[in-house]
Design a protein around this motif. Structure first.
Motif, mmCIF file in Angstrom:
data_model
loop_
_atom_site.group_PDB
_atom_site.id
_atom_site.type_symbol
_atom_site.label_atom_id
_atom_site.label_comp_id
_atom_site.label_asym_id
_atom_site.label_seq_id
_atom_site.Cartn_x
_atom_site.Cartn_y
_atom_site.Cartn_z
ATOM 1 N N VAL A 13 31.913 25.848 -34.090
ATOM 2 C CA VAL A 13 31.758 27.131 -33.404
ATOM 3 C C VAL A 13 32.843 28.107 -33.845
ATOM 4 O O VAL A 13 32.778 29.290 -33.526
ATOM 5 C CB VAL A 13 31.782 26.970 -31.859
ATOM 6 C CG1 VAL A 13 30.585 26.168 -31.395
ATOM 7 C CG2 VAL A 13 33.075 26.348 -31.383
ATOM 8 N N ASP A 103 26.646 38.462 -34.807
ATOM 9 C CA ASP A 103 26.028 37.220 -34.341
ATOM 10 C C ASP A 103 24.620 37.013 -34.896
ATOM 11 O O ASP A 103 23.839 36.223 -34.391
ATOM 12 C CB ASP A 103 26.032 37.144 -32.817
ATOM 13 C CG ASP A 103 25.234 38.261 -32.166
ATOM 14 O OD1 ASP A 103 24.681 39.124 -32.881
ATOM 15 O OD2 ASP A 103 25.165 38.271 -30.925
ATOM 16 N N HIS A 138 25.701 31.316 -37.503
ATOM 17 C CA HIS A 138 24.673 31.438 -36.463
ATOM 18 C C HIS A 138 23.327 30.904 -36.922
ATOM 19 O O HIS A 138 22.279 31.397 -36.519
ATOM 20 C CB HIS A 138 24.563 32.884 -35.964
ATOM 21 C CG HIS A 138 25.856 33.392 -35.426
ATOM 22 N ND1 HIS A 138 26.405 32.929 -34.269
ATOM 23 C CD2 HIS A 138 26.728 34.295 -35.921
ATOM 24 C CE1 HIS A 138 27.556 33.523 -34.054
ATOM 25 N NE2 HIS A 138 27.777 34.357 -35.053
ATOM 26 N N SER A 149 24.447 28.690 -32.233
ATOM 27 C CA SER A 149 25.681 29.338 -31.792
ATOM 28 C C SER A 149 26.859 28.902 -32.656
ATOM 29 O O SER A 149 27.964 29.382 -32.483
ATOM 30 C CB SER A 149 25.959 29.001 -30.329
ATOM 31 O OG SER A 149 26.066 27.595 -30.173
#
Length: 185
Positions: A13, A103, A138, A149
């Motif tokens: 992440v 994102d 992403h 994520s």
């Protein structure tokens, strides 16, 4: 020309961790002729504006079988969602591209001359369609069709040199974490 094969070695992440692993792998590669390719799926006007600010001459086309494209001179905003790609960019454009993509599912692919030889595996220098490194942000896959994520680092090798992928992973303290798959381009 054949495609490379890619194998994931890191899922995180933390985008900076993905970039650090990519930098470490690039540190063992022959970076002569280094260039970077970008791929992004854009669904919003804000993402489109930010990415086009960084890559104003990128090629794009409408997704889902619709006909809009940069080749036809269409308006990308009127064609959302789109797929946008740019090839042979300078390595310095990676961070601005990632900031612009935000994102949105995107990929950075470093294309260079060769991976080092691995005498203990009987492998010479690995190049010619097998010397790439991709960071998917992403997205879990190279096609950017599986949004996530987290971010994934893939090493690319020739299919006949599949054992190079675990060796490359080990050089940066990683291990392969998925199957070897044919890269889309």
């Amino acid at each position: 020309m054949s495609n490379s094969y890619a194998q994931p070695i890191l899922r995180t992440v933390d985008l900076s961790e993905g970039l650090r692993i990519a930098e470490r792998l690039l540190g063992i590669a022959d970076l002569s002729d280094l260039e970077v390719d970008f791929d992004v799926r854009i669904t919003s006007a804000d993402s489109l504006a930010a990415v086009l600010d960084v890559l104003p001459d990128a090629e794009w086309w409408a997704e889902g079988g619709r006909g809009g494209s940069s080749r036809r001179g269409d308006d990308p905003l009127a064609s959302l969602p789109i797929r946008l790609r740019s090839w042979a960019e300078a390595p310095e454009s990676v961070e601005p591209f990632l900031q612009a993509a935000g994102d949105t599912p995107a990929a950075v692919r470093w294309d260079f001359s060769a991976w080092p030889e691995v005498p203990e595996l009987g492998l010479g220098v690995g190049g010619s369609r097998g010397a790439f490194l991709t960071l998917c942000v992403h997205a879990r896959d190279l096609d950017l069709e599986e949004p996530a994520s987290d971010h994934t680092v893939f090493v690319h090798v020739k299919q006949v040199e599949a054992e190079r992928a675990p060796w490359l992973a080990a050089q940066v303290g990683m291990r392969v974490i998925g199957d070897l798959v044919m890269a889309p381009y």
